[in-house]
Design a protein around this motif. Sequence first.
Motif, mmCIF file in Angstrom:
data_model
loop_
_atom_site.group_PDB
_atom_site.id
_atom_site.type_symbol
_atom_site.label_atom_id
_atom_site.label_comp_id
_atom_site.label_asym_id
_atom_site.label_seq_id
_atom_site.Cartn_x
_atom_site.Cartn_y
_atom_site.Cartn_z
ATOM 1 N N GLN A 50 0.831 -1.199 0.000
ATOM 2 C CA GLN A 50 0.000 0.000 0.000
ATOM 3 C C GLN A 50 0.871 1.257 0.000
ATOM 4 O OE1 GLN A 50 -3.344 -0.203 -0.296
ATOM 5 N NE2 GLN A 50 -3.025 -2.413 -0.430
ATOM 6 N N ARG A 79 2.346 2.056 -3.412
ATOM 7 C CA ARG A 79 1.433 2.721 -4.353
ATOM 8 C C ARG A 79 1.620 4.235 -4.340
ATOM 9 N NH1 ARG A 79 -4.528 -0.188 -3.955
ATOM 10 N NH2 ARG A 79 -3.859 -2.286 -4.555
ATOM 11 N N TYR A 91 -3.643 -1.997 -14.873
ATOM 12 C CA TYR A 91 -3.549 -1.841 -13.424
ATOM 13 C C TYR A 91 -4.389 -0.642 -12.960
ATOM 14 C CZ TYR A 91 -1.406 -1.324 -8.775
ATOM 15 O OH TYR A 91 -1.193 -1.217 -7.419
ATOM 16 N N ALA A 92 -4.371 0.438 -13.731
ATOM 17 C CA ALA A 92 -5.188 1.615 -13.392
ATOM 18 C C ALA A 92 -6.677 1.259 -13.432
ATOM 19 C CB ALA A 92 -4.888 2.757 -14.353
ATOM 20 N N ILE A 137 -7.989 -1.723 -12.863
ATOM 21 C CA ILE A 137 -8.272 -2.575 -11.709
ATOM 22 C C ILE A 137 -8.461 -1.733 -10.454
ATOM 23 C CG2 ILE A 137 -7.246 -4.311 -10.176
ATOM 24 C CD1 ILE A 137 -5.905 -5.485 -12.712
ATOM 25 N N LYS A 138 -7.587 -0.749 -10.269
ATOM 26 C CA LYS A 138 -7.662 0.081 -9.068
ATOM 27 C C LYS A 138 -8.937 0.913 -9.013
ATOM 28 C CE LYS A 138 -3.623 2.023 -9.629
ATOM 29 N NZ LYS A 138 -2.455 2.909 -9.381
ATOM 30 N N HIS A 139 -9.494 1.250 -10.171
ATOM 31 C CA HIS A 139 -10.640 2.151 -10.212
ATOM 32 C C HIS A 139 -11.923 1.465 -10.688
ATOM 33 C CE1 HIS A 139 -7.098 4.915 -10.503
ATOM 34 N NE2 HIS A 139 -7.799 5.545 -9.576
ATOM 35 N N ASP A 140 -11.956 0.122 -10.640
ATOM 36 C CA ASP A 140 -13.153 -0.627 -11.038
ATOM 37 C C ASP A 140 -13.633 -0.220 -12.430
ATOM 38 O OD1 ASP A 140 -13.404 -2.290 -8.830
ATOM 39 O OD2 ASP A 140 -14.596 -0.846 -7.699
ATOM 40 N N ASP A 196 -2.352 -9.050 -2.622
ATOM 41 C CA ASP A 196 -2.597 -7.764 -3.261
ATOM 42 C C ASP A 196 -1.579 -7.613 -4.383
ATOM 43 O OD1 ASP A 196 -3.622 -5.296 -3.869
ATOM 44 O OD2 ASP A 196 -3.200 -4.383 -1.920
ATOM 45 N N TYR A 197 -1.825 -6.654 -5.261
ATOM 46 C CA TYR A 197 -0.862 -6.361 -6.312
ATOM 47 C C TYR A 197 0.364 -5.677 -5.727
ATOM 48 C CZ TYR A 197 -4.110 -7.607 -10.029
ATOM 49 O OH TYR A 197 -4.942 -8.297 -10.857
ATOM 50 N N PRO A 223 3.054 -3.056 -6.637
ATOM 51 C CA PRO A 223 3.356 -2.026 -7.645
ATOM 52 C C PRO A 223 4.787 -2.134 -8.153
ATOM 53 C CG PRO A 223 2.205 -1.078 -5.772
ATOM 54 C CD PRO A 223 2.601 -2.470 -5.366
ATOM 55 N N ALA A 241 2.095 -3.652 -12.350
ATOM 56 C CA ALA A 241 1.948 -4.326 -11.058
ATOM 57 C C ALA A 241 2.116 -5.826 -11.236
ATOM 58 C CB ALA A 241 0.603 -4.013 -10.431
#
Length: 448
Positions: free
Chosen positions: A31, A34, A115-116, A118-121, A375-376, A378, A384
């Motif tokens: 975390q 990130r 990856y972007a 995934i992070k923002h659904d 978790d991924y 980074p 990621a």
Amino acid sequence: MSLSRLMLVLLVPVVMSGCAVVDPHRILARQIDRLTVSSTLDEHNREAAFDQVWHTINDSYVDPGFNGVDWAAVGQRYRPLVLNAPDDASFWAELDHMTGELNDAHTRVENPARYAQIKHDKSASLGLGVDEIDGRLIMHGISGMSQAALLGVRSGQELTGVDGQDALAWWQQQRAQVRGGSTAWSRDAYVLRALNNLPAGKVRTLALTRPDGTHLSVELTNEEAASPPWIYAHTLNGNLTYIRFSGFDRQIKPELMKLLDQAARSSGIVIDLRGNGGGDGLMAMDLLSRFVKGEIKGAQVITRDHKPVRLFGFSLLDTNPVLQGDAHPLTAPLAILVDRHSASAAELVAGAAQSLGRAKVFGETTCGCLLGFFDYDPLPGGGALAFSEVDIRLPNGERIEGRGVVPDVSITVTRTALEQGADPTLQSALSWLATEAASAPATAAKTP
């Protein structure tokens, strides 16, 4: 600054001063990364990203034998391919192919764009489903509000062309190029992803043949859109509860538990995990616990060092977790529907419920993709890494990775059924539930 970010900043000196003790699995450290990792992919970060991927897997992959792969040799072979890739897209693709040598669907490298998302659904998918049936590519499971559906693409149509190329030739070419996966059908999922996931704005032309022999050509423009988790339920045949959801995402857990509460007086329950790619393993255990009473041996969890997963000295995941059953569990007959796209946590639910004798499973053999990561991680350059950190055995000791959950009632998808809009898997489950309800005592559906 948000509270979560402030907490991370305050925890940095604690984690960094004794990470091997307080955060041995780098759960918090990821975390923090990130917030600090560079998104620039220059020559230095190319080398740093490669080294991070290789060393992370070498040091922390769940199987120290790397699934029988010579990981050192893999690194030596891929290093020049990755570092000398002609462009950024090729760099990330080669790095992902290196992780694919482990033949593990959970271990992969995502490029910065993915990856972007995934992070923002979000996603950029055409919403197409395809099954290879009797040597033909047949459309199946078209997303209801996708461009394809709006332009007339329907289940049962044959895909004959992709961007001016013969569809079967295109499919086989893609299959030969995709990275390794846990099973043959998991690699087919990568081909389907290649069909669907294009750079935003790119146009894909499809040629199709309808069941009546007429032809259809559509141009589909890939558009990035929100892709939040979803869940829905229906009451079928008067008193059967049907539940389907996109994946094991804790955003929808409260709604799932509410629906299960409402199912307490149902004469039968269907949980449809077809197309469910998994997600949170603890949520899967929470779902299972609603159907058993008392303490039940859960799935065995295997880590690299065969120790529980800990954070600040507290156990987050035991190696032999116990299902804490519900005081008033759901006792109605349970049918679980699966297909080759049911993976990970979905396989855990189907396989565990089956092995405990609590459910009857209908459909196709599942993906065979039951490992897990926390978790991924980074990477320098904005991508990621996901890598398998736990292996899982069912309560009966069976391993699903590389094998899949074999249904109690196998249903083969046919083109005729797709053309007719039929759902033989669901119909088979409903017939079984009707038989179970007819033979059960009158009070069987009531909650104690």
